[in-house]
Motif scaffolding. Structure first.
Motif, PDB file in Angstrom:
ATOM      1  N   ILE A  24      -8.219  -4.919  -1.153  1.00 32.31           N
ATOM      2  CA  ILE A  24      -9.478  -4.176  -1.062  1.00 32.31           C
ATOM      3  C   ILE A  24      -9.337  -3.125   0.037  1.00 32.31           C
ATOM      4  CG2 ILE A  24     -11.973  -4.326  -0.650  1.00 32.31           C
ATOM      5  CD1 ILE A  24     -11.642  -7.386  -1.396  1.00 32.31           C
ATOM      6  N   TYR A  25      -9.740  -1.914  -0.283  1.00 31.53           N
ATOM      7  CA  TYR A  25      -9.667  -0.783   0.657  1.00 31.53           C
ATOM      8  C   TYR A  25     -11.071  -0.241   0.908  1.00 31.53           C
ATOM      9  CZ  TYR A  25      -4.671  -0.677  -0.514  1.00 31.53           C
ATOM     10  OH  TYR A  25      -3.354  -1.004  -0.706  1.00 31.53           O
ATOM     11  N   ASP A  26     -11.358   0.108   2.158  1.00 31.60           N
ATOM     12  CA  ASP A  26     -12.667   0.698   2.449  1.00 31.60           C
ATOM     13  C   ASP A  26     -12.638   2.209   2.211  1.00 31.60           C
ATOM     14  OD1 ASP A  26     -11.521   1.905   4.711  1.00 31.60           O
ATOM     15  OD2 ASP A  26     -12.511   0.559   6.144  1.00 31.60           O
ATOM     16  N   ALA A  27     -13.766   2.854   2.445  1.00 31.23           N
ATOM     17  CA  ALA A  27     -13.896   4.286   2.151  1.00 31.23           C
ATOM     18  C   ALA A  27     -13.003   5.156   3.023  1.00 31.23           C
ATOM     19  CB  ALA A  27     -15.359   4.715   2.288  1.00 31.23           C
ATOM     20  N   GLN A  28     -12.486   4.581   4.119  1.00 32.13           N
ATOM     21  CA  GLN A  28     -11.547   5.301   4.983  1.00 32.13           C
ATOM     22  C   GLN A  28     -10.096   4.937   4.646  1.00 32.13           C
ATOM     23  OE1 GLN A  28     -14.505   3.772   6.427  1.00 32.13           O
ATOM     24  NE2 GLN A  28     -15.297   5.814   5.973  1.00 32.13           N
ATOM     25  N   ASP A  29      -9.912   4.295   3.501  1.00 31.17           N
ATOM     26  CA  ASP A  29      -8.579   3.943   2.970  1.00 31.17           C
ATOM     27  C   ASP A  29      -7.850   2.904   3.812  1.00 31.17           C
ATOM     28  OD1 ASP A  29      -8.788   5.970   0.827  1.00 31.17           O
ATOM     29  OD2 ASP A  29      -8.679   7.359   2.511  1.00 31.17           O
ATOM     30  N   ARG A  30      -8.610   2.111   4.550  1.00 27.74           N
ATOM     31  CA  ARG A  30      -8.010   1.000   5.284  1.00 27.74           C
ATOM     32  C   ARG A  30      -7.989  -0.225   4.384  1.00 27.74           C
ATOM     33  NH1 ARG A  30     -11.872   2.553  10.198  1.00 27.74           N
ATOM     34  NH2 ARG A  30     -13.344   1.755   8.651  1.00 27.74           N
ATOM     35  N   LYS A  31      -6.851  -0.918   4.348  1.00 22.74           N
ATOM     36  CA  LYS A  31      -6.773  -2.155   3.572  1.00 22.74           C
ATOM     37  C   LYS A  31      -7.492  -3.239   4.364  1.00 22.74           C
ATOM     38  CE  LYS A  31      -2.822  -3.161   1.435  1.00 22.74           C
ATOM     39  NZ  LYS A  31      -1.425  -3.678   1.257  1.00 22.74           N
ATOM     40  N   TYR A  46     -15.924   1.225  -1.366  1.00 25.14           N
ATOM     41  CA  TYR A  46     -14.605   0.586  -1.399  1.00 25.14           C
ATOM     42  C   TYR A  46     -13.954   0.763  -2.763  1.00 25.14           C
ATOM     43  CZ  TYR A  46     -16.186  -3.231  -4.402  1.00 25.14           C
ATOM     44  OH  TYR A  46     -16.654  -3.943  -5.478  1.00 25.14           O
ATOM     45  N   TYR A  47     -12.652   0.496  -2.799  1.00 23.44           N
ATOM     46  CA  TYR A  47     -11.927   0.382  -4.068  1.00 23.44           C
ATOM     47  C   TYR A  47     -10.994  -0.811  -3.968  1.00 23.44           C
ATOM     48  CZ  TYR A  47      -8.564   3.365  -1.443  1.00 23.44           C
ATOM     49  OH  TYR A  47      -7.732   3.919  -0.499  1.00 23.44           O
ATOM     50  N   ALA A  48     -10.644  -1.396  -5.096  1.00 20.28           N
ATOM     51  CA  ALA A  48      -9.902  -2.660  -5.072  1.00 20.28           C
ATOM     52  C   ALA A  48      -9.007  -2.801  -6.297  1.00 20.28           C
ATOM     53  CB  ALA A  48     -10.881  -3.829  -5.011  1.00 20.28           C
ATOM     54  N   ILE A  49      -8.002  -3.646  -6.145  1.00 14.98           N
ATOM     55  CA  ILE A  49      -7.061  -3.914  -7.237  1.00 14.98           C
ATOM     56  C   ILE A  49      -6.814  -5.411  -7.334  1.00 14.98           C
ATOM     57  CG2 ILE A  49      -4.699  -3.580  -8.106  1.00 14.98           C
ATOM     58  CD1 ILE A  49      -4.593  -1.041  -6.298  1.00 14.98           C
ATOM     59  N   LEU A  50      -6.992  -5.949  -8.534  1.00 17.97           N
ATOM     60  CA  LEU A  50      -6.458  -7.263  -8.858  1.00 17.97           C
ATOM     61  C   LEU A  50      -5.112  -7.001  -9.521  1.00 17.97           C
ATOM     62  CD1 LEU A  50      -9.594  -9.083 -10.318  1.00 17.97           C
ATOM     63  CD2 LEU A  50      -8.319  -9.777  -8.281  1.00 17.97           C
ATOM     64  N   GLY A  51      -4.035  -7.421  -8.882  1.00 17.86           N
ATOM     65  CA  GLY A  51      -2.695  -7.149  -9.390  1.00 17.86           C
ATOM     66  C   GLY A  51      -2.084  -8.375 -10.038  1.00 17.86           C
ATOM     67  N   MET A  52      -1.517  -8.198 -11.226  1.00 18.65           N
ATOM     68  CA  MET A  52      -0.842  -9.297 -11.931  1.00 18.65           C
ATOM     69  C   MET A  52      -0.224  -8.731 -13.197  1.00 18.65           C
ATOM     70  SD  MET A  52      -4.312 -11.223 -13.290  1.00 18.65           S
ATOM     71  CE  MET A  52      -5.406 -10.519 -12.041  1.00 18.65           C
ATOM     72  N   GLN A  53       0.720  -9.458 -13.758  1.00 23.59           N
ATOM     73  CA  GLN A  53       1.220  -9.138 -15.095  1.00 23.59           C
ATOM     74  C   GLN A  53       1.346 -10.459 -15.846  1.00 23.59           C
ATOM     75  OE1 GLN A  53       4.686  -6.399 -15.830  1.00 23.59           O
ATOM     76  NE2 GLN A  53       5.370  -8.025 -17.217  1.00 23.59           N
TER      77      GLN A  53
END
Length: 325
Positions: free
Chosen positions: A21-28, A287-294
């Motif tokens: 998860i990243y905040d609006a200032q692009d910090r993880k 914020y922006y976020a990624i659930l990563g998986m394959q």
């Protein structure tokens, strides 16, 4: 959040995944891995490619080489009832074309040859009247971009996004991304490979409406249009979101996670894929976020897309609270 992710993964039998998860200032601001999955592991992101492909096409428009009103007739020489299909129709999956075609999985073809085959199939509905999720629309849109730029899709992607964002050459589109096969007929709607750390830069660019890391890609108007449904009265045909129980509609290469969609656009958009990879952003919550998986078809009890999209929906209020929004 960490407890929810771990318990959901355990309950579904998912042994390898991650969330960032990243905040609006692009910090993880949050990261958690399950099993031995890592944020640098490059995988096939499936339909999460769609939102990235949208940015490439937005930038071709910014350069004045296409517009949302450019037609297949003007650019590709299509005739008859297909000639009036616009880039707006293609990016919103309302072109009326059959949404899938076997040519999109043929590694020996070129994108030009695949789209020539698509052109011969009778339309399913008049443009702008029916929504059908599928790979054909963006295959055609990408071919339009190839014609006006005189560049192959992967070259266009690399020059537009990968190189400026500092992404290595392995972040590219394939016809068969899980096997890393075929680059002449890349699957525009689902062929990208990336790691969580790599995709985060692409998602940041969308979150900031093309203004990120000193870049200007696309236009503010296009990123605004992305968050609205261009043809609200369409008949909904194939919709994976409805299949897993959500009423969400589609904008330009992104799901609109509002119901109903506000006139001014939806602040939260997403682009989940068939292997579980799920990127989303919420501009209101910051914020922006990624659930990563394959994941493979049998890797999550109850279905891969249900697992990842349900998890995303349940994480959203927790993230909003954690960020104080």
């Amino acid at each position: 959040m960490g407890t929810l992710v771990a318990s959901r993964a355990a309950a579904a039998g998912v042994t390898r995944m991650g969330i960032a998860i990243y905040d609006a200032q692009d910090r993880k601001v949050f990261e958690q891995m399950v099993g031995d999955f890592t944020p640098d592991e490059r995988v096939a992101v499936a339909s999460s490619s769609k939102m990235v492909s949208g940015v490439v096409l937005f930038d071709v428009i910014r350069q004045g080489l296409l517009s949302l009103d450019s037609t297949t007739g003007q650019v590709l020489g299509w005739t008859g009832d297909k000639a009036g299909i616009t880039l707006r129709h293609l990016l919103s999956f309302t072109s009326g074309l059959e949404p899938n075609h076997p040519c999109t999985s043929r590694v020996t073809l070129t994108l030009q040859e695949c789209v020539a085959q698509i052109a011969t199939v009778p339309v399913k509905a008049p443009p702008g009247t029916r929504f059908d999720y599928g790979g054909v629309h963006l295959q055609v849109a990408a071919r339009m971009a190839e014609v006006v730029t005189n560049k192959g899709w992967n070259t266009l992607f690399t020059q537009t996004l990968a190189t400026p964002l500092g992404l290595p050459s392995g972040v590219t589109y394939y016809t068969a991304p899980t096997q890393m096969l075929g680059t002449t007929n890349p699957l525009i709607a689902g062929g990208l490979r990336a790691s969580m750390n790599e995709y985060a830069k692409l998602l940041a660019l969308v979150f900031h409406r093309g203004r990120y890391a000193g870049l200007e890609k696309g236009t503010l108007a296009l990123f605004s249009a992305q968050t609205r449904e261009p043809y609200p009265s369409v008949t909904v045909g194939n919709s994976p979101m409805q299949d897993v129980g959500y009423p969400y509609r589609y904008g330009l290469t992104a799901w609109l996670e509002c119901s109903p969609v506000p006139v001014l656009g939806c602040p939260s958009i997403s682009s989940p894929g068939a292997f579980g990879w799920t990127p989303w952003l919420d501009r209101d919550a910051g914020y922006y976020a990624i659930l990563g998986m394959q994941l493979g078809a049998g890797d999550a009890t109850g279905g891969v897309v249900s697992f990842s999209v349900d998890l995303e929906q349940d994480l959203k209020p927790l993230i909003r609270t954690a960020l104080g929004n």
